[in-house]
Write a protein that holds these residues in place. Structure first.
Motif, short mmCIF file in Angstrom:
data_model
loop_
_atom_site.label_atom_id
_atom_site.label_comp_id
_atom_site.label_asym_id
_atom_site.label_seq_id
_atom_site.Cartn_x
_atom_site.Cartn_y
_atom_site.Cartn_z
N ILE A 52 31.45 41.93 50.09
CA ILE A 52 30.74 42.19 51.35
C ILE A 52 30.05 40.89 51.76
O ILE A 52 30.57 40.14 52.55
N ASP A 53 28.91 40.62 51.16
CA ASP A 53 28.11 39.45 51.54
C ASP A 53 28.26 38.27 50.59
O ASP A 53 27.91 37.15 50.96
N SER A 54 28.72 38.52 49.35
CA SER A 54 28.70 37.46 48.33
C SER A 54 30.02 37.39 47.57
O SER A 54 30.72 38.39 47.40
N LEU A 55 30.31 36.18 47.10
CA LEU A 55 31.44 35.91 46.22
C LEU A 55 30.89 35.41 44.89
O LEU A 55 29.88 34.71 44.87
N VAL A 56 31.57 35.73 43.80
CA VAL A 56 31.16 35.16 42.51
C VAL A 56 31.64 33.71 42.48
O VAL A 56 32.76 33.40 42.90
N GLU A 57 30.80 32.83 42.02
CA GLU A 57 31.19 31.42 41.87
C GLU A 57 32.06 31.32 40.63
O GLU A 57 31.67 31.77 39.55
N SER A 58 33.26 30.76 40.77
CA SER A 58 34.28 30.86 39.72
C SER A 58 33.93 30.11 38.43
O SER A 58 34.28 30.57 37.35
N LYS A 59 33.24 28.99 38.50
CA LYS A 59 32.87 28.30 37.26
C LYS A 59 31.89 29.15 36.46
O LYS A 59 32.01 29.25 35.24
N SER A 60 30.94 29.77 37.14
CA SER A 60 29.99 30.62 36.42
C SER A 60 30.70 31.82 35.81
O SER A 60 30.35 32.26 34.71
N LEU A 61 31.72 32.35 36.49
CA LEU A 61 32.50 33.46 35.94
C LEU A 61 33.26 32.99 34.70
O LEU A 61 33.29 33.68 33.68
N LYS A 62 33.85 31.80 34.77
CA LYS A 62 34.58 31.26 33.62
C LYS A 62 33.66 31.11 32.42
O LYS A 62 34.00 31.49 31.29
N LEU A 63 32.46 30.58 32.63
CA LEU A 63 31.51 30.41 31.53
C LEU A 63 31.02 31.77 31.01
O LEU A 63 30.84 31.94 29.80
N PHE A 64 30.80 32.73 31.90
CA PHE A 64 30.40 34.07 31.49
C PHE A 64 31.48 34.71 30.62
O PHE A 64 31.19 35.22 29.54
N LEU A 65 32.72 34.65 31.06
CA LEU A 65 33.80 35.22 30.26
C LEU A 65 33.94 34.49 28.93
O LEU A 65 34.17 35.12 27.89
N GLY A 66 33.78 33.18 28.94
CA GLY A 66 33.85 32.40 27.70
C GLY A 66 32.74 32.74 26.72
O GLY A 66 32.90 32.59 25.51
N SER A 67 31.62 33.23 27.24
CA SER A 67 30.48 33.56 26.36
C SER A 67 30.77 34.74 25.45
O SER A 67 30.05 34.97 24.48
N PHE A 68 31.83 35.47 25.72
CA PHE A 68 32.22 36.59 24.86
C PHE A 68 32.95 36.11 23.61
O PHE A 68 33.18 36.90 22.69
#
Length: 155
Positions: A71-87
């Motif tokens: 709607i109003d926002s997109l996830v920033e892809s580098k932060s998503l990559k780091l979030f997924l990597g944190s698992f």
């Protein structure tokens, strides 16, 4: 508002960023949707997602597919990559990992719609697929199949 202005608060993009030690420590960032008011779908695919079994500590591997209608926002892809990597060093069952990722993105973005498919590779001879969705897909938006076939092993 210029592109420079909408990206000025990002902490990770264009910066040296270490892999977070845990999903709780990971910082997911968002940016304004430049196409707000237009319904469209965004897809992220993470074919090499890794976490740990919370009991044995053995690695688990998955192919994740994340689809959402912003709607109003997109996830920033580098932060998503780091979030997924944190698992990578995080112990959780397949179901918990998959649903937690979906819920964290919903909390951040408040999208019109989101779904995540977690296609987990077999451990102990059993593949586990986990699916989370916020509701029915919005009408008028092309939502393609996630394209991941069911696990067939040697077929």
């Amino acid at each position: 508002m210029s592109d420079k202005d909408i990206y000025s608060d990002l902490q990770q993009l264009g910066q040296q960023a270490e892999l977070p030690a845990s999903p709780e420590e990971a910082v997911l960032e968002k940016v304004p949707n430049p196409q707000a008011g237009t319904d469209y779908m965004v897809r992220f695919v993470a074919p090499e997602f890794t976490s740990l079994c919370p009991i044995t500590g053995q690695p688990d591997f998955a192919h994740l597919v994340i689809d959402y209608v912003p709607i109003d926002s997109l996830v920033e892809s580098k932060s998503l990559k780091l979030f997924l990597g944190s698992f990578r060093n995080h112990g959780a069952f397949h179901e918990d990992c998959t649903v937690s990722i979906g819920k964290r993105l919903v909390e951040l973005l408040d999208p019109k719609w989101l779904r995540i498919g977690g296609y987990w590779y077999p451990r102990g001879g059993i593949p586990i697929d986990v699916f989370y969705q916020t509701g029915p897909a919005p009408e008028g938006v092309w939502i393609p199949d996630q394209g991941v076939p069911g696990y067939r092993g040697r077929g």
